[in-house]
Design a protein around this motif. Sequence first.
Motif, mmCIF file in Angstrom:
data_model
loop_
_atom_site.group_PDB
_atom_site.id
_atom_site.type_symbol
_atom_site.label_atom_id
_atom_site.label_comp_id
_atom_site.label_asym_id
_atom_site.label_seq_id
_atom_site.Cartn_x
_atom_site.Cartn_y
_atom_site.Cartn_z
ATOM 1 N N THR A 121 4.701 1.862 10.801
ATOM 2 C CA THR A 121 5.052 2.556 12.043
ATOM 3 C C THR A 121 6.143 1.819 12.799
ATOM 4 O O THR A 121 6.998 2.441 13.447
ATOM 5 C CB THR A 121 3.803 2.704 12.929
ATOM 6 N N GLY A 122 6.140 0.495 12.708
ATOM 7 C CA GLY A 122 7.123 -0.298 13.436
ATOM 8 C C GLY A 122 8.408 -0.565 12.676
ATOM 9 O O GLY A 122 9.337 -1.171 13.227
ATOM 10 N N LEU A 123 8.485 -0.141 11.414
ATOM 11 C CA LEU A 123 9.686 -0.401 10.620
ATOM 12 C C LEU A 123 10.744 0.666 10.859
ATOM 13 O O LEU A 123 10.447 1.866 10.859
ATOM 14 C CB LEU A 123 9.344 -0.438 9.123
ATOM 15 N N ALA A 124 11.971 0.222 11.046
ATOM 16 C CA ALA A 124 13.100 1.154 11.176
ATOM 17 C C ALA A 124 13.669 1.466 9.799
ATOM 18 O O ALA A 124 13.295 0.863 8.788
ATOM 19 C CB ALA A 124 14.178 0.535 12.067
ATOM 20 N N ALA B 30 0.334 4.212 2.953
ATOM 21 C CA ALA B 30 0.782 3.708 4.258
ATOM 22 C C ALA B 30 2.215 4.128 4.577
ATOM 23 O O ALA B 30 2.752 3.743 5.621
ATOM 24 C CB ALA B 30 0.678 2.187 4.286
ATOM 25 N N GLY B 31 2.849 4.906 3.686
ATOM 26 C CA GLY B 31 4.211 5.360 3.935
ATOM 27 C C GLY B 31 5.279 4.415 3.428
ATOM 28 O O GLY B 31 6.404 4.413 3.929
ATOM 29 N N LEU B 32 4.933 3.617 2.414
ATOM 30 C CA LEU B 32 5.850 2.633 1.866
ATOM 31 C C LEU B 32 6.073 2.892 0.381
ATOM 32 O O LEU B 32 5.190 3.410 -0.311
ATOM 33 C CB LEU B 32 5.287 1.214 2.051
ATOM 34 N N ARG B 33 7.248 2.475 -0.105
ATOM 35 C CA ARG B 33 7.527 2.577 -1.528
ATOM 36 C C ARG B 33 7.954 1.222 -2.067
ATOM 37 O O ARG B 33 8.779 0.531 -1.445
ATOM 38 C CB ARG B 33 8.645 3.585 -1.800
ATOM 39 N N VAL B 34 7.372 0.843 -3.197
ATOM 40 C CA VAL B 34 7.755 -0.400 -3.851
ATOM 41 C C VAL B 34 9.065 -0.164 -4.598
ATOM 42 O O VAL B 34 9.105 0.556 -5.588
ATOM 43 C CB VAL B 34 6.656 -0.889 -4.817
ATOM 44 N N GLU B 35 10.137 -0.759 -4.091
ATOM 45 C CA GLU B 35 11.438 -0.593 -4.747
ATOM 46 C C GLU B 35 11.603 -1.554 -5.917
ATOM 47 O O GLU B 35 12.152 -1.191 -6.955
ATOM 48 C CB GLU B 35 12.579 -0.803 -3.752
ATOM 49 N N PHE C 186 1.637 -13.890 -10.784
ATOM 50 C CA PHE C 186 1.919 -13.587 -9.384
ATOM 51 C C PHE C 186 3.075 -12.592 -9.331
ATOM 52 O O PHE C 186 3.887 -12.515 -10.256
ATOM 53 C CB PHE C 186 2.311 -14.885 -8.659
ATOM 54 N N ALA C 187 3.137 -11.829 -8.245
ATOM 55 C CA ALA C 187 4.230 -10.869 -8.073
ATOM 56 C C ALA C 187 4.822 -10.985 -6.682
ATOM 57 O O ALA C 187 4.133 -11.355 -5.729
ATOM 58 C CB ALA C 187 3.742 -9.433 -8.305
ATOM 59 N N VAL C 188 6.109 -10.681 -6.592
ATOM 60 C CA VAL C 188 6.780 -10.486 -5.310
ATOM 61 C C VAL C 188 7.310 -9.068 -5.310
ATOM 62 O O VAL C 188 7.997 -8.653 -6.261
ATOM 63 C CB VAL C 188 7.913 -11.494 -5.096
ATOM 64 N N ALA C 189 6.973 -8.314 -4.270
ATOM 65 C CA ALA C 189 7.368 -6.905 -4.175
ATOM 66 C C ALA C 189 8.314 -6.714 -2.994
ATOM 67 O O ALA C 189 8.055 -7.210 -1.903
ATOM 68 C CB ALA C 189 6.160 -6.012 -4.015
ATOM 69 N N LEU C 190 9.390 -5.990 -3.232
ATOM 70 C CA LEU C 190 10.289 -5.559 -2.150
ATOM 71 C C LEU C 190 9.922 -4.117 -1.836
ATOM 72 O O LEU C 190 9.994 -3.242 -2.703
ATOM 73 C CB LEU C 190 11.756 -5.666 -2.573
ATOM 74 N N VAL C 191 9.507 -3.892 -0.604
ATOM 75 C CA VAL C 191 8.902 -2.622 -0.211
ATOM 76 C C VAL C 191 9.699 -2.028 0.950
ATOM 77 O O VAL C 191 10.064 -2.741 1.903
ATOM 78 C CB VAL C 191 7.427 -2.837 0.201
ATOM 79 N N LEU C 192 9.957 -0.730 0.878
ATOM 80 C CA LEU C 192 10.753 -0.048 1.904
ATOM 81 C C LEU C 192 9.962 1.119 2.482
ATOM 82 O O LEU C 192 9.159 1.740 1.789
ATOM 83 C CB LEU C 192 12.055 0.496 1.292
ATOM 84 N N PRO C 193 10.199 1.447 3.753
ATOM 85 C CA PRO C 193 9.656 2.703 4.284
ATOM 86 C C PRO C 193 10.280 3.865 3.546
ATOM 87 O O PRO C 193 11.429 3.778 3.093
ATOM 88 C CB PRO C 193 10.043 2.676 5.757
ATOM 89 N N TYR C 194 9.567 4.963 3.391
ATOM 90 C CA TYR C 194 10.053 6.094 2.607
ATOM 91 C C TYR C 194 11.422 6.579 3.071
ATOM 92 O O TYR C 194 12.269 6.946 2.264
ATOM 93 C CB TYR C 194 9.052 7.249 2.648
#
Length: 302
Positions: free
Chosen positions: A156-159, A274-279, A289-297
């Motif tokens: 909700t707080g992500l632009a 939650a409205g996010l996509r794993v790019e 272990f994993a590192v994920a870069l995640v963006l709002p839709y």
Amino acid sequence: MQAEVKGLPSVWLYDERGSRLYDEITRLPEYYLPRREGEILRDRASTIAKRTQARTLVELGAGSANNIRLLLDELDTAGTLERFVPLDVSEQTLRASAQAIAAAYPRVFVHAIVGDFERDLGALPGDARRLVAFLGSTIGNLYPEQRGRFLTTLTTGLARDDALVLGIDLVKNVARLESAYNDSGGVTEAFVRNALAAVNGELEATFEQRRFVYDAHWDPEHEWMDIGLRAREAHTVRVHELELDVAFEAGEPLRIEISAKFRREQFELEASQAGLRVESWWTDRAGDFAVALVLPYAAAAS
């Protein structure tokens, strides 16, 4: 505290002494998580910096701010970074790490916030092009319902131009998992037991260390490490500040923390809800272990 499984909120782990003990844990040979995450970030931080072009880097649950320096290095080199915002509940640890970061990165303004990442997301500055980092698989310390609320609130707080980078520990061999939380030197046990000392000090409770044995084991149903203590004998603890009596039976657990482990499909589903996509999803060479870069839709679709 009077839940189906009795427990203490994990925030009690992170007083001044607890934060020092956790920092020691991250250097233990059995505790592979920081090393695996660092391996990935050394390989991928430049890619993350180029993709996000972040002007503000936020770290939730910053602690001693170790692996975050790999992102700071690349963003500083790229010339986009203006501000670093670490958020942590331990004021003394936060102050020390913020001062060290400010000295190491003189071009970057450091704005430290004392707070809880579940309750204080609204305190984060709303600058454009933010990269929010949640490292160390701290997200695994949240129950599924908590994770859902946290990710939804964060979204909700992500632009549109913001991004999220998460460190995520993966399901693996049970013996290796249990070894990571049962180190030979007993540092993790001391860290967990410190929560009792913190509650005794702050809430005038009567927890006695001798009445509990340390217990950290794998829960295959929930795919998490269940970390806490178990009563050696039946007894009652008084929490004077809450006017509360807590009765324990012999062998009854007192959960201090969970550490959930993830599978990619499961995490992508939770993120999507939650409205996010794993790019991007990167793992270390061992696949621990994993590192994920995640963006709002909205950003992912642009």
